[in-house]
Design a protein around this motif. Structure first.
Motif, short mmCIF file in Angstrom:
data_model
loop_
_atom_site.label_atom_id
_atom_site.label_comp_id
_atom_site.label_asym_id
_atom_site.label_seq_id
_atom_site.Cartn_x
_atom_site.Cartn_y
_atom_site.Cartn_z
N ASP A 157 2.45 3.04 103.13
CA ASP A 157 3.31 4.16 102.76
C ASP A 157 4.67 3.61 102.33
N ASP A 158 4.77 3.26 101.05
CA ASP A 158 5.99 2.63 100.56
C ASP A 158 7.15 3.61 100.45
N VAL A 159 6.85 4.90 100.29
CA VAL A 159 7.93 5.89 100.27
C VAL A 159 8.60 5.93 101.64
N ALA A 160 7.80 5.89 102.70
CA ALA A 160 8.36 5.85 104.05
C ALA A 160 9.15 4.57 104.27
N PHE A 161 8.64 3.45 103.75
CA PHE A 161 9.36 2.17 103.85
C PHE A 161 10.73 2.28 103.20
N VAL A 162 10.79 2.82 102.00
CA VAL A 162 12.08 2.94 101.30
C VAL A 162 13.00 3.90 102.03
N THR A 163 12.45 4.96 102.61
CA THR A 163 13.27 5.86 103.42
C THR A 163 13.90 5.12 104.59
N ASP A 164 13.10 4.33 105.30
CA ASP A 164 13.62 3.54 106.42
C ASP A 164 14.66 2.53 105.93
N LEU A 165 14.38 1.91 104.79
CA LEU A 165 15.29 0.90 104.25
C LEU A 165 16.63 1.52 103.86
N LEU A 166 16.59 2.67 103.20
CA LEU A 166 17.83 3.37 102.85
C LEU A 166 18.61 3.76 104.10
N ASP A 167 17.90 4.28 105.10
CA ASP A 167 18.57 4.64 106.36
C ASP A 167 19.31 3.44 106.94
N ARG A 191 16.08 -10.36 104.65
CA ARG A 191 16.07 -9.64 105.91
C ARG A 191 14.73 -8.94 106.09
N THR A 192 14.49 -8.46 107.30
CA THR A 192 13.26 -7.71 107.59
C THR A 192 13.62 -6.40 108.27
N ILE A 193 12.68 -5.47 108.21
CA ILE A 193 12.85 -4.18 108.86
C ILE A 193 11.49 -3.74 109.40
N SER A 194 11.49 -3.11 110.56
CA SER A 194 10.24 -2.63 111.17
C SER A 194 9.92 -1.24 110.63
N THR A 195 8.67 -1.04 110.22
CA THR A 195 8.22 0.25 109.71
C THR A 195 6.91 0.62 110.40
N ALA A 196 6.43 1.82 110.10
CA ALA A 196 5.15 2.27 110.69
C ALA A 196 3.99 1.39 110.25
#
Length: 320
Positions: A132-142, A54-59
């Motif tokens: 910013d992989d921390v932000a990516f993981v935050t988005d992914l967890l959300d 799957r994919t997810i959009s991040t900053a």
């Protein structure tokens, strides 16, 4: 199914059976510890079991990951969530294949690092892309917690090499989203602990081979950086938990030399497994995971899972 996969599955079944013998009742899938399940907002959402990309959009743009939803997934039964992070130059699919983590009674997610110069890597290393992989993981967890039935008291992170170093980054900067952490053969460059907040007692397990020629057990110099040995890296977590002393016990079987170091009288459990002569590998690998000696009877997957299921803990859940 390979013989190694069978050993991992058998070990996981034995863990559940042991809990049944101790309590007189069968544990819910993936559950242990005393904390009750806390359902995420995604409970009640239909999801098809299987292993998908799957994919997810991040900053930083679109990011990819693999997710494994176990057979028997029920929309009203919260499951543990395990995030697994690959090493430099690898990807989530390869990591899930050599670890066997999709066999766990949990929803398992394997993100892909950001691509830089033809290799995927994670924040916390000198060769990281700058994403910013921390932000990516935050988005992914959300996203995962909002769309799947997750037990918010049982959210975990593990990884190998650069992925293990990134687990260190997450423990430092995203502690409130995880219950416990377990890096394996971690690449503990200075960037992996930069600005780290050690104020919160944190369940932490590390596994490392004493013969690791890539990230030396006693520390060394690589990629233009001096990096600490695994004991030096884990010690601040022991201090954060107020641990008093350590005990050591030989846990290897069939001639395998594995020493378990446990810090005692801690507010949160801290453990280190030292694999004698072990290489830069995932012990008990299902398929090739790196160079050097690999144990076959000591399984990192079974060891990490036992630690996780014994250490539930409240997490923040989705930020929106």
């Amino acid at each position: 199914m390979s013989s190694t996969t069978k050993r991992i599955t058998t070990a996981l079944l034995a863990t559940a059976a042991s809990l049944t013998l101790l309590t007189g009742t069968a544990a819910a899938p993936g559950m242990a510890g005393t904390a009750p399940a806390v359902p995420s907002a995604g409970c009640g959402t239909e999801q098809k079991p299987g292993n998908d990309e799957r994919t997810i959009s991040t900053a930083d743009g679109e990011r990819s990951y693999r997710i494994n939803i176990p057979r028997g997934y029920e929309t009203a039964t919260p499951l543990p969530l395990v995030l697994g992070f690959h090493g430099n130059g690898s990807d989530g699919a390869e990591f899930q294949n050599y670890t066997g983590l999709p066999t766990l009674p949990a929803i398992t997610v394997f993100p892909d690092g950001d691509l830089n110069d033809g290799k995927r890597s994670w924040q916390g290393a000198p060769y990281a892309s700058g994403a910013d992989d921390v932000a990516f993981v935050t988005d992914l967890l959300d996203s995962v917690e909002s769309e799947h039935c997750i037990d918010l008291n049982r959210v975990y992170a593990t990884g190998k090499s650069n992925g293990g170093g990134f687990v260190s980054v997450l423990a430092c900067h995203l502690r409130d989203r995880f219950s416990a952490f377990a890096p394996v053969a971690g690449a503990y460059y200075p960037q992996s602990t930069q600005g780290c907040d050690y104020s919160t007692p944190t369940p932490m397990l590390a596994i490392h081979g004493t013969g690791d020629a890539t990230m030396h057990y006693e520390g060394g110099h690589r990629q233009g950086e001096d990096y600490p040995g695994v004991h030096e890296w884990i010690q601040p977590w022991a201090e954060a938990s107020g641990c008093a002393t350590t005990t050591e016990r030989q846990v290897g079987r069939k001639g395998e030399d594995v020493v378990r170091t446990q810090w005692t009288q801690c507010d949160a459990q801290v453990e280190l497994y030292s694999v004698a002569d072990g290489g830069h590998v995932w012990p008990g690998e299902v398929v090739y995971s790196g160079g050097g000696y690999v144990t076959k009877d000591f399984s990192a997957t079974a060891t990490v899972w036992e630690f996780f299921r014994s250490h539930p803990g409240a997490t923040q859940g989705p930020t929106s």
